[in-house]
Design a protein around this motif. Structure first.
Motif, PDB file in Angstrom:
ATOM      1  N   GLY A 172      -4.980  -6.602 -12.960  1.00  0.00           N
ATOM      2  CA  GLY A 172      -4.123  -5.428 -12.838  1.00  0.00           C
ATOM      3  C   GLY A 172      -3.266  -5.232 -14.058  1.00  0.00           C
ATOM      4  O   GLY A 172      -3.251  -6.056 -14.980  1.00  0.00           O
ATOM      5  N   ARG A 173      -2.560  -4.125 -14.060  1.00  0.00           N
ATOM      6  CA  ARG A 173      -1.631  -3.799 -15.135  1.00  0.00           C
ATOM      7  C   ARG A 173      -0.306  -3.406 -14.502  1.00  0.00           C
ATOM      8  O   ARG A 173      -0.261  -2.951 -13.352  1.00  0.00           O
ATOM      9  N   PHE A 174       0.773  -3.579 -15.259  1.00  0.00           N
ATOM     10  CA  PHE A 174       2.076  -3.251 -14.698  1.00  0.00           C
ATOM     11  C   PHE A 174       2.207  -1.744 -14.498  1.00  0.00           C
ATOM     12  O   PHE A 174       1.460  -0.946 -15.068  1.00  0.00           O
TER      13      PHE A 174
ATOM     14  N   HIS B  30       0.885  -1.165   0.000  1.00  0.00           N
ATOM     15  CA  HIS B  30       0.000   0.000   0.000  1.00  0.00           C
ATOM     16  C   HIS B  30       0.923   1.216   0.000  1.00  0.00           C
ATOM     17  O   HIS B  30       1.569   1.515   1.007  1.00  0.00           O
ATOM     18  N   GLY B  31       1.020   1.888  -1.136  1.00  0.00           N
ATOM     19  CA  GLY B  31       2.030   2.924  -1.273  1.00  0.00           C
ATOM     20  C   GLY B  31       3.406   2.278  -1.265  1.00  0.00           C
ATOM     21  O   GLY B  31       3.666   1.303  -1.962  1.00  0.00           O
TER      22      GLY B  31
ATOM     23  N   GLN C  95      -6.595  -4.125  -2.205  1.00  0.00           N
ATOM     24  CA  GLN C  95      -7.363  -2.901  -2.358  1.00  0.00           C
ATOM     25  C   GLN C  95      -7.089  -2.289  -3.736  1.00  0.00           C
ATOM     26  O   GLN C  95      -6.025  -2.511  -4.327  1.00  0.00           O
ATOM     27  N   GLN C  96      -8.066  -1.517  -4.224  1.00  0.00           N
ATOM     28  CA  GLN C  96      -7.864  -0.822  -5.491  1.00  0.00           C
ATOM     29  C   GLN C  96      -6.601   0.032  -5.440  1.00  0.00           C
ATOM     30  O   GLN C  96      -6.338   0.710  -4.445  1.00  0.00           O
TER      31      GLN C  96
ATOM     32  N   ALA D 207       2.965  -4.762 -10.404  1.00  0.00           N
ATOM     33  CA  ALA D 207       1.684  -4.492 -11.050  1.00  0.00           C
ATOM     34  C   ALA D 207       0.785  -3.697 -10.109  1.00  0.00           C
ATOM     35  O   ALA D 207       0.960  -3.723  -8.888  1.00  0.00           O
ATOM     36  N   VAL D 208      -0.181  -3.012 -10.684  1.00  0.00           N
ATOM     37  CA  VAL D 208      -1.131  -2.195  -9.939  1.00  0.00           C
ATOM     38  C   VAL D 208      -2.513  -2.815 -10.095  1.00  0.00           C
ATOM     39  O   VAL D 208      -2.942  -3.120 -11.219  1.00  0.00           O
ATOM     40  N   ILE D 209      -3.219  -3.014  -8.992  1.00  0.00           N
ATOM     41  CA  ILE D 209      -4.569  -3.591  -9.043  1.00  0.00           C
ATOM     42  C   ILE D 209      -5.529  -2.582  -9.665  1.00  0.00           C
ATOM     43  O   ILE D 209      -5.630  -1.437  -9.216  1.00  0.00           O
TER      44      ILE D 209
END
Length: 364
Positions: free
Chosen positions: A86-88, A12-13, A53-54, A68-70
């Motif tokens: 997700g995407r990188f 998260h961050g 989490q988003q 990657a980012v959700i």
């Protein structure tokens, strides 16, 4: 699938929060000159719901240096699963607009300039300069920065990613040039992919010449009564080809105008006019880029086993490697433009996509 078979950490961050438990399926698909994506299915537990989490970051140690980012979460009560998509991290640049219109003649420098001038607090470090040049003739206008990045990376023939430091959570934009591992005895050679070595299976080769052209005929901007230049007509490609060996393609180059916008590092813009030699270069680059979309399509798909050559150790995205498939009479080299890592109950599979195939080479 046991948790020991695959590890996915959640941040998260910049803070690492924990490890996803109960993963039953994971598809991890980084790209060379594009964003890439992931899909994960895991247990619907309280711990996983708190972690996933988003916009949280996912880190897989099997691909060190990227994360990657959700972007989407689906919780299914009946199946007791959470499906994560997700995407990188390159996708963070979709959050910023590349303001204005600019003509780019160096894809690498232009890409970095667009990102630097449009960061507006986005926590990704952008290098001051590129280690290489990538001549092009591209117009980038009022789009998101991620689309501008992939447009210029593909036009310039290089890779791009946002690197991730699992110790600090820091992210940095990076431009990449793959290694040529295709020549036996060279510094980077590590071996080859081949059916006889049993490190290549499920091979399919697509060769499609339905849209092929090898010569572009291109017309430039037409002058108005107040202009002093003459309309330029050029041919690029295999211009010596004759008869049935010559496949022509008409390209309208009127969008390449003599007047163009130049943007300074501070974001300010000025109007400039190409000299005739500069305009000929810009139009030639435009026509050549169009021709690249009309070569014979040759795509090789296969499943590679982690035998002889190991992904992340002996090769990486963007690298060019030898490929030997005697069943097809195939002796070639190819660039690895994407990787699909799949983790299922049966174990891990590595599925590279080979592109930019060059036939011929060392047969030993």
């Amino acid at each position: 699938m046991s948790d020991a078979a695959v590890k996915v950490y959640v941040y998260h961050g910049a803070q690492r929060m924990g490890l996803v438990r109960g993963i039953t399926s994971l598809q991890w698909m980084p790209e060379w000159a594009d964003v890439g994506e992931i899909k994960m299915v895991c247990a619907l537990s309280d711990a996983n719901r708190r972690l996933l989490q988003q916009w949280a970051t996912l880190y897989n140690p099997d691909t060190p240096g990227i994360a990657a980012v959700i972007t989407a979460l689906t919780s299914d009560v009946d199946k007791n699963t959470i499906t994560v998509r997700g995407r990188f991290s390159l996708c963070r640049f979709t959050q910023r607009v590349a303001k204005g219109t600019r003509t780019v003649t160096d894809a690498a420098a232009g890409l970095l300039e667009i990102c630097r001038t449009n960061l507006r607090g986005l926590p990704v470090t952008v290098p001051e300069s590129a280690a290489f040049t990538a001549p092009c003739a591209e117009t980038v206008e009022w789009t998101d920065c991620c689309s501008a990045i992939t447009q210029l990376a593909q036009a310039g023939g290089f890779g791009v990613r946002v690197t991730f430091d699992p110790g600090t959570g820091a992210e940095q934009l990076e431009l990449l040039q793959g290694k040529d591992r295709s020549v036996q005895g060279s510094e980077w050679y590590r071996g080859y992919f081949g059916t006889r070595l049993r490190n290549l299976s499920a091979v399919s080769l697509v060769q499609d010449a339905s849209d092929y052209a090898n010569v572009v005929i291109c017309g430039g901007e037409a002058p108005t009564e107040s202009d002093t230049w003459q309309q330029l007509w050029i041919e690029v490609g295999d211009t010596a080809a004759q008869g049935t060996d010559r496949h022509e393609l008409w390209v309208d180059g009127s969008s390449v105008t003599h007047r163009h916008t130049v943007q300074a590092a501070d974001g300010s813009t000025t109007e400039a006019v190409y000299s005739e030699s500069e305009y000929q270069t810009a139009l030639t680059n435009y026509a050549t880029a169009a021709l690249l979309n009309h070569y014979i399509e040759q795509t090789l798909k296969a499943t590679a086993a982690d035998l002889v050559l190991h992904y992340g150790e002996d090769y990486d995205l963007g690298d060019r490697l030898p490929v030997r498939v005697p069943e097809l009479g195939l002796v070639a080299s190819a660039q690895i433009t994407s990787i699909k890592l799949t983790y299922e109950a049966t174990g891990r599979k590595v599925i590279p996509v080979f592109d930019n195939i060059e036939f011929g080479g060392d047969t030993t």
